[in-house]
Design a protein around this motif. Structure first.
Motif, mmCIF file in Angstrom:
data_model
loop_
_atom_site.group_PDB
_atom_site.id
_atom_site.type_symbol
_atom_site.label_atom_id
_atom_site.label_comp_id
_atom_site.label_asym_id
_atom_site.label_seq_id
_atom_site.Cartn_x
_atom_site.Cartn_y
_atom_site.Cartn_z
ATOM 1 N N GLU A 85 2.146 11.496 -10.026
ATOM 2 C CA GLU A 85 1.473 12.895 -9.875
ATOM 3 C C GLU A 85 2.501 13.920 -10.107
ATOM 4 O O GLU A 85 2.339 14.765 -10.762
ATOM 5 C CB GLU A 85 0.607 13.393 -8.734
ATOM 6 N N SER A 95 0.829 -1.295 0.058
ATOM 7 C CA SER A 95 -0.066 -0.155 -0.107
ATOM 8 C C SER A 95 0.872 1.426 0.115
ATOM 9 O O SER A 95 0.698 2.295 -0.841
ATOM 10 C CB SER A 95 -0.856 -0.092 1.230
ATOM 11 N N ASN A 96 2.035 1.460 0.792
ATOM 12 C CA ASN A 96 2.865 2.299 0.802
ATOM 13 C C ASN A 96 3.499 2.691 -0.485
ATOM 14 O O ASN A 96 3.799 3.684 -0.992
ATOM 15 C CB ASN A 96 3.865 2.066 1.902
ATOM 16 N N GLN A 97 3.944 1.398 -1.188
ATOM 17 C CA GLN A 97 4.518 1.698 -2.596
ATOM 18 C C GLN A 97 3.547 2.100 -3.407
ATOM 19 O O GLN A 97 4.032 2.919 -4.449
ATOM 20 C CB GLN A 97 5.147 0.078 -2.978
ATOM 21 N N ARG A 98 2.170 1.711 -3.597
ATOM 22 C CA ARG A 98 1.386 2.435 -4.617
ATOM 23 C C ARG A 98 1.161 3.630 -3.854
ATOM 24 O O ARG A 98 0.906 4.551 -5.210
ATOM 25 C CB ARG A 98 -0.045 1.573 -4.186
ATOM 26 N N GLU A 99 1.007 4.270 -2.965
ATOM 27 C CA GLU A 99 0.962 5.649 -2.560
ATOM 28 C C GLU A 99 2.106 6.214 -2.962
ATOM 29 O O GLU A 99 1.965 7.451 -3.665
ATOM 30 C CB GLU A 99 0.731 5.720 -1.128
ATOM 31 N N ARG A 100 3.361 5.779 -2.929
ATOM 32 C CA ARG A 100 4.452 6.433 -3.259
ATOM 33 C C ARG A 100 4.712 6.669 -4.748
ATOM 34 O O ARG A 100 4.999 7.727 -5.435
ATOM 35 C CB ARG A 100 5.830 5.799 -2.824
ATOM 36 N N HIS A 101 4.033 5.426 -5.405
ATOM 37 C CA HIS A 101 3.940 5.571 -7.147
ATOM 38 C C HIS A 101 3.054 6.509 -7.569
ATOM 39 O O HIS A 101 3.425 7.197 -8.456
ATOM 40 C CB HIS A 101 3.948 4.099 -7.417
ATOM 41 N N ALA A 102 2.199 6.453 -6.888
ATOM 42 C CA ALA A 102 0.825 7.493 -7.115
ATOM 43 C C ALA A 102 1.445 8.937 -7.107
ATOM 44 O O ALA A 102 1.274 9.840 -7.937
ATOM 45 C CB ALA A 102 -0.294 7.481 -6.251
ATOM 46 N N VAL A 103 2.117 9.195 -5.802
ATOM 47 C CA VAL A 103 2.705 10.690 -5.688
ATOM 48 C C VAL A 103 3.772 10.978 -6.734
ATOM 49 O O VAL A 103 3.903 12.067 -7.165
ATOM 50 C CB VAL A 103 3.039 10.784 -4.071
#
Length: 360
Positions: A157, A146-154
């Motif tokens: 963006e 989940s953290n990796q997906r959030e970092r990738h999303a940031v």
């Protein structure tokens, strides 16, 4: 990767050691409370408790690796569950074998029972712990993903925002060049010598602009220097009809501002408030501090109404609005209004000084 594996081993070892100490103290306390005369030694309690705990260290690391390799997910359930079940059963058997083989040195049993009884005890003690480790491993795995997906999303963006800013910046140079060439073309037949000087100045101006074309923010002094070169070009075309005034707080010269922020505003004032009329006009460029904000203003004394469509407020101002939104979100203000008394137009930009200082 080696550091991460080493950290994993030490973390698991520390966790099971703490568990072993707590288990030893609890066993010692309960045994002595239940049978005060037996006097269970603390050394024996620590030896059995820590040995039981440390046996879990390699088994835990193995379970974590298995979960990492074969996690239970929506698209994979049967095979991972089967593998984890087999691993837990293998752990039960291995721990029973270890107790049976090491009991003479550790002393879990005063008299070693048959292996079937040791295996039964291992099932009772280790089945739930094994599946608990599998569950905790999945929780950590899903949290990390989940953290990796959030970092990738940031990161995505930020990358998209940077691409958009670069595209907006790329629009400025052709627009700027087009308008500057229009200014030169007005003088080619009327005043060739002035047109020649304008072309030389235009080349210098474009070189200075393109040298920093990939940079989104520059110190205020660089932005003002570029703006002065552009104003010199317009003065060659308009002569005494253009009067420029500068009201700059020089303590702010090192503050970073968006590149080519002021030039489209001054260009808009000159082309729509000064150039269309025959009498002289004035453009005032002001930069000041207001509380925790940097205020940049371009004030002309023309009669053009910025609120009316078709007044020529095109790519320059639209680009400025888009870049400010991309750089600062809602944490900025851009106003284009008539002044009191209907004596001109003010383009005013407010930027957060704190964010600008951090970017310096």
């Amino acid at each position: 990767m080696f550091r991460r594996k080493s950290l994993l081993w030490w973390t698991v070892f520390a966790g099971w050691t703490l568990f072993g100490v707590v288990l030893s103290v609890e066993t010692l306390t309960l045994r002595n409370a239940a049978a005060p005369g037996t006097g269970l030694e603390i050394g024996h309690a620590l030896r059995t408790g820590l040995a039981s705990a440390w046996l879990w260290v390699p088994l835990t690391v193995g379970l974590l690796a298995l979960v990492q390799r074969f996690p239970i997910g929506r698209d994979r359930i049967a095979l991972p569950v089967l593998l984890h079940a087999m691993a837990v059963l293998a752990i039960i058997l291995l721990r029973a074998l270890a107790v049976y083989a090491l009991n003479r040195w550790i002393g879990w049993y005063a008299e070693l029972p048959e292996f079937s009884l040791v295996l039964t005890a291992s099932v009772a003690k280790n089945f739930l712990i094994g599946w608990l480790i599998v569950g905790v491993a999945h929780a950590f795995l899903y949290y990390e993903r989940s953290n990796q997906r959030e970092r990738h999303a940031v990161e995505l963006e930020a990358s998209l925002m940077q691409t958009r800013l670069q595209a907006l910046s790329a629009q400025l140079n052709p627009h700027f060049l087009f308008n500057a060439l229009n200014s030169v073309s007005e003088l080619v037949h009327r005043n060739p010598a002035a047109a020649d000087r304008m072309l030389v100045s235009l080349g210098q101006l474009l070189r200075a602009s393109l040298d920093r074309s990939s940079v989104q923010q520059v110190p205020l002094r660089e932005e003002l220097a570029l703006l002065e070169r552009y104003v010199d070009l317009e003065k060659m075309r308009l002569g005494d009809r253009l009067h420029m005034h500068w009201e700059i707080d020089r303590s702010l010269l090192s503050v970073p501002v968006p590149r080519l922020l002021l030039q489209p505003l001054v260009e808009n004032a000159i082309h729509h408030a000064i150039a269309p009329r025959l009498q002289p006009g004035r453009v005032v460029v002001g930069v000041r501090r207001s509380g925790d904000e940097l205020v940049l203003e371009v004030h002309d004394d023309g009669q053009a109404d910025p609120a009316q469509p078709g007044n020529g407020h095109g790519i320059g101002l639209a680009n400025t609005r888009a870049r400010l939104r991309a750089l600062y979100g809602e944490n900025h203000a851009f106003e284009l209004t008539r002044t009191a008394g209907d004596d001109g137009t003010v383009a005013r930009v407010r930027l957060p000084l704190r964010a600008l200082e951090l970017a310096a």
